[in-house]
Scaffold this motif. Structure first.
Motif, mmCIF file in Angstrom:
data_model
loop_
_atom_site.group_PDB
_atom_site.id
_atom_site.type_symbol
_atom_site.label_atom_id
_atom_site.label_comp_id
_atom_site.label_asym_id
_atom_site.label_seq_id
_atom_site.Cartn_x
_atom_site.Cartn_y
_atom_site.Cartn_z
ATOM 1 N N ASN A 54 0.837 -1.206 0.000
ATOM 2 C CA ASN A 54 0.000 0.000 0.000
ATOM 3 C C ASN A 54 0.868 1.250 0.000
ATOM 4 O OD1 ASN A 54 -2.225 1.619 0.085
ATOM 5 N ND2 ASN A 54 -2.649 1.325 2.251
ATOM 6 N N MET A 55 1.119 1.801 -1.207
ATOM 7 C CA MET A 55 1.918 3.016 -1.345
ATOM 8 C C MET A 55 1.222 3.991 -2.285
ATOM 9 S SD MET A 55 5.894 1.782 -1.691
ATOM 10 C CE MET A 55 5.608 0.694 -3.085
ATOM 11 N N PRO A 56 1.445 5.297 -2.094
ATOM 12 C CA PRO A 56 0.863 6.284 -3.014
ATOM 13 C C PRO A 56 1.550 6.243 -4.374
ATOM 14 C CG PRO A 56 2.308 7.364 -1.418
ATOM 15 C CD PRO A 56 2.187 5.931 -0.991
ATOM 16 N N GLY A 57 0.862 6.758 -5.376
ATOM 17 C CA GLY A 57 1.424 6.841 -6.729
ATOM 18 C C GLY A 57 1.226 5.561 -7.501
ATOM 19 N N MET A 58 1.808 4.487 -7.000
ATOM 20 C CA MET A 58 1.683 3.173 -7.619
ATOM 21 C C MET A 58 1.853 2.156 -6.490
ATOM 22 S SD MET A 58 4.121 1.520 -10.602
ATOM 23 C CE MET A 58 4.022 2.976 -11.659
ATOM 24 N N ASP A 59 0.917 1.228 -6.345
ATOM 25 C CA ASP A 59 1.052 0.285 -5.232
ATOM 26 C C ASP A 59 2.072 -0.801 -5.565
ATOM 27 O OD1 ASP A 59 -0.293 -2.149 -6.312
ATOM 28 O OD2 ASP A 59 -2.074 -0.884 -6.319
ATOM 29 N N GLU A 151 -7.271 0.368 -6.951
ATOM 30 C CA GLU A 151 -8.666 0.465 -7.405
ATOM 31 C C GLU A 151 -9.611 -0.157 -6.384
ATOM 32 O OE1 GLU A 151 -7.810 0.459 -12.237
ATOM 33 O OE2 GLU A 151 -8.273 -1.415 -11.207
ATOM 34 N N LYS A 152 -9.189 -1.247 -5.760
ATOM 35 C CA LYS A 152 -10.021 -1.867 -4.719
ATOM 36 C C LYS A 152 -10.169 -0.929 -3.521
ATOM 37 C CE LYS A 152 -9.074 -6.729 -5.771
ATOM 38 N NZ LYS A 152 -8.423 -7.975 -5.308
ATOM 39 N N LYS A 153 -9.061 -0.263 -3.171
ATOM 40 C CA LYS A 153 -9.129 0.685 -2.047
ATOM 41 C C LYS A 153 -10.074 1.838 -2.379
ATOM 42 C CE LYS A 153 -7.424 0.676 1.304
ATOM 43 N NZ LYS A 153 -7.904 0.062 2.556
ATOM 44 N N VAL A 154 -9.999 2.335 -3.615
ATOM 45 C CA VAL A 154 -10.898 3.414 -4.045
ATOM 46 C C VAL A 154 -12.340 2.941 -3.945
ATOM 47 C CG1 VAL A 154 -11.669 4.769 -6.038
ATOM 48 C CG2 VAL A 154 -9.226 4.567 -5.543
ATOM 49 N N LEU A 155 -12.591 1.722 -4.388
ATOM 50 C CA LEU A 155 -13.946 1.167 -4.360
ATOM 51 C C LEU A 155 -14.456 1.022 -2.931
ATOM 52 C CD1 LEU A 155 -16.040 0.230 -6.433
ATOM 53 C CD2 LEU A 155 -15.169 -2.097 -6.168
ATOM 54 N N GLU A 156 -13.590 0.589 -2.026
ATOM 55 C CA GLU A 156 -13.973 0.470 -0.614
ATOM 56 C C GLU A 156 -14.360 1.831 -0.039
ATOM 57 O OE1 GLU A 156 -11.138 -1.528 1.877
ATOM 58 O OE2 GLU A 156 -10.765 -3.077 0.387
ATOM 59 N N LEU A 157 -13.579 2.854 -0.397
ATOM 60 C CA LEU A 157 -13.856 4.206 0.113
ATOM 61 C C LEU A 157 -15.120 4.783 -0.511
ATOM 62 C CD1 LEU A 157 -10.180 5.518 0.192
ATOM 63 C CD2 LEU A 157 -11.629 4.949 2.150
ATOM 64 N N ASP A 169 -7.219 12.621 -0.724
ATOM 65 C CA ASP A 169 -6.468 12.990 0.476
ATOM 66 C C ASP A 169 -6.024 11.751 1.263
ATOM 67 O OD1 ASP A 169 -6.782 15.639 -0.156
ATOM 68 O OD2 ASP A 169 -8.477 15.978 1.195
ATOM 69 N N MET A 170 -6.912 10.768 1.343
ATOM 70 C CA MET A 170 -6.625 9.565 2.134
ATOM 71 C C MET A 170 -5.561 8.677 1.472
ATOM 72 S SD MET A 170 -10.508 8.615 3.343
ATOM 73 C CE MET A 170 -10.085 7.324 4.504
ATOM 74 N N LEU A 171 -5.537 8.671 0.139
ATOM 75 C CA LEU A 171 -4.596 7.811 -0.583
ATOM 76 C C LEU A 171 -3.377 8.577 -1.108
ATOM 77 C CD1 LEU A 171 -7.035 5.538 -2.649
ATOM 78 C CD2 LEU A 171 -6.009 5.109 -0.417
ATOM 79 N N PHE A 172 -3.301 9.878 -0.795
ATOM 80 C CA PHE A 172 -2.173 10.718 -1.202
ATOM 81 C C PHE A 172 -2.013 10.764 -2.719
ATOM 82 C CE2 PHE A 172 -1.212 8.898 2.980
ATOM 83 C CZ PHE A 172 -1.090 10.053 3.721
ATOM 84 N N ILE A 173 -3.131 10.882 -3.410
ATOM 85 C CA ILE A 173 -3.117 11.010 -4.868
ATOM 86 C C ILE A 173 -3.991 12.198 -5.242
ATOM 87 C CG2 ILE A 173 -2.654 8.572 -5.342
ATOM 88 C CD1 ILE A 173 -5.594 8.076 -5.691
ATOM 89 N N SER A 174 -3.998 12.589 -6.502
ATOM 90 C CA SER A 174 -4.791 13.741 -6.935
ATOM 91 C C SER A 174 -6.235 13.333 -7.220
ATOM 92 C CB SER A 174 -4.183 14.350 -8.203
ATOM 93 O OG SER A 174 -4.359 13.456 -9.299
ATOM 94 N N GLU A 175 -7.126 14.325 -7.205
ATOM 95 C CA GLU A 175 -8.528 14.054 -7.550
ATOM 96 C C GLU A 175 -8.640 13.515 -8.967
ATOM 97 O OE1 GLU A 175 -11.995 16.544 -6.394
ATOM 98 O OE2 GLU A 175 -10.469 17.875 -5.524
#
Length: 207
Positions: A54-59, A151-157, A169-175
């Motif tokens: 689990n890292m920002p930018g690219m997991d 993508e799974k994390k985005v879907l969970e959120l 903000d939560m995943l340290f990526i841009s909108e």
């Protein structure tokens, strides 16, 4: 033997670096996001890369996949807190050299590196008992396995009714990146282009 370590938690990153160096190995690079990790792997070609998933930018899984597809010689060890069977299967599919749960890292990382540098594969001895079978892995939900970890994390959120800005903000990526993930998820899940379709689908899936 040159090693790269990537983890977005500074204490874990430096702790892993200190531990690996105490074993006599040279840690050539450390970084805190997947994009930098992949760029360093491409340019410096370390023998081993120890990556958090689990890292920002690219997991870590995405980095592993790129290394596999480009046939780079760097062997990847994943250090993770995640015990889902689907994540492990995906890592194995992309040729992961080592897979260790963070809670067992202190006992197992040394042995893992030794086996990996000899060309073998090391899977945490505790993993068989710890892996969680995905309760959503029935045939009607198979498309979820097409999604990347991020993508799974985005879907969970989304299921938690978070906005794109909150997710960013939560995943340290841009909108903009979040919106890109939304589009990709809809395509991979083959969902109709209806208003709030992702929220409706995610809420049902993660209920």
């Amino acid at each position: 033997m040159r090693i790269l370590i990537a983890d977005d938690h500074p204490f874990t990153l430096m702790g892993t670096k200190a531990f690996v160096e105490s074993l006599g190995y040279k840690v050539e690079d450390v970084c805190s996001n997947g994009i930098t990790a992949f760029n360093l792997i491409s340019s410096h070609q370390p023998a081993v890369a120890i990556l958090d998933i689990n890292m920002p930018g690219m997991d870590g899984l995405e980095v592993l996949e790129k290394v596999y597809r480009l046939k780079l010689l760097t062997r990847v060890i994943l250090l993770t807190m995640h015990k889902e069977m689907t994540i492990f299967r995906k890592a194995n599919q992309w040729g992961v050299a080592g897979y260790i749960l963070k809670e067992n890292a202190q006992e197992e990382l040394q042995k893992c590196i030794e086996i990996v540098k000899k060309g073998g594969q090391y899977i945490s001895k505790n993993l068989e008992n710890d892996l969680v079978i995905d309760t959503h892995s029935g045939s009607q939900n198979y498309p979820i396995e097409r999604l990347t970890f991020t993508e799974k994390k985005v879907l969970e959120l989304i299921a938690q009714q978070k906005t794109s800005k909150q997710i960013a903000d939560m995943l340290f990526i841009s909108e903009k990146t979040v919106e890109g993930h939304r589009t990709s998820i809809i395509q991979k899940l083959e969902l109709p282009k209806e208003k709030n379709i992702l929220l409706i689908w995610a809420t049902r899936y993660f209920k």
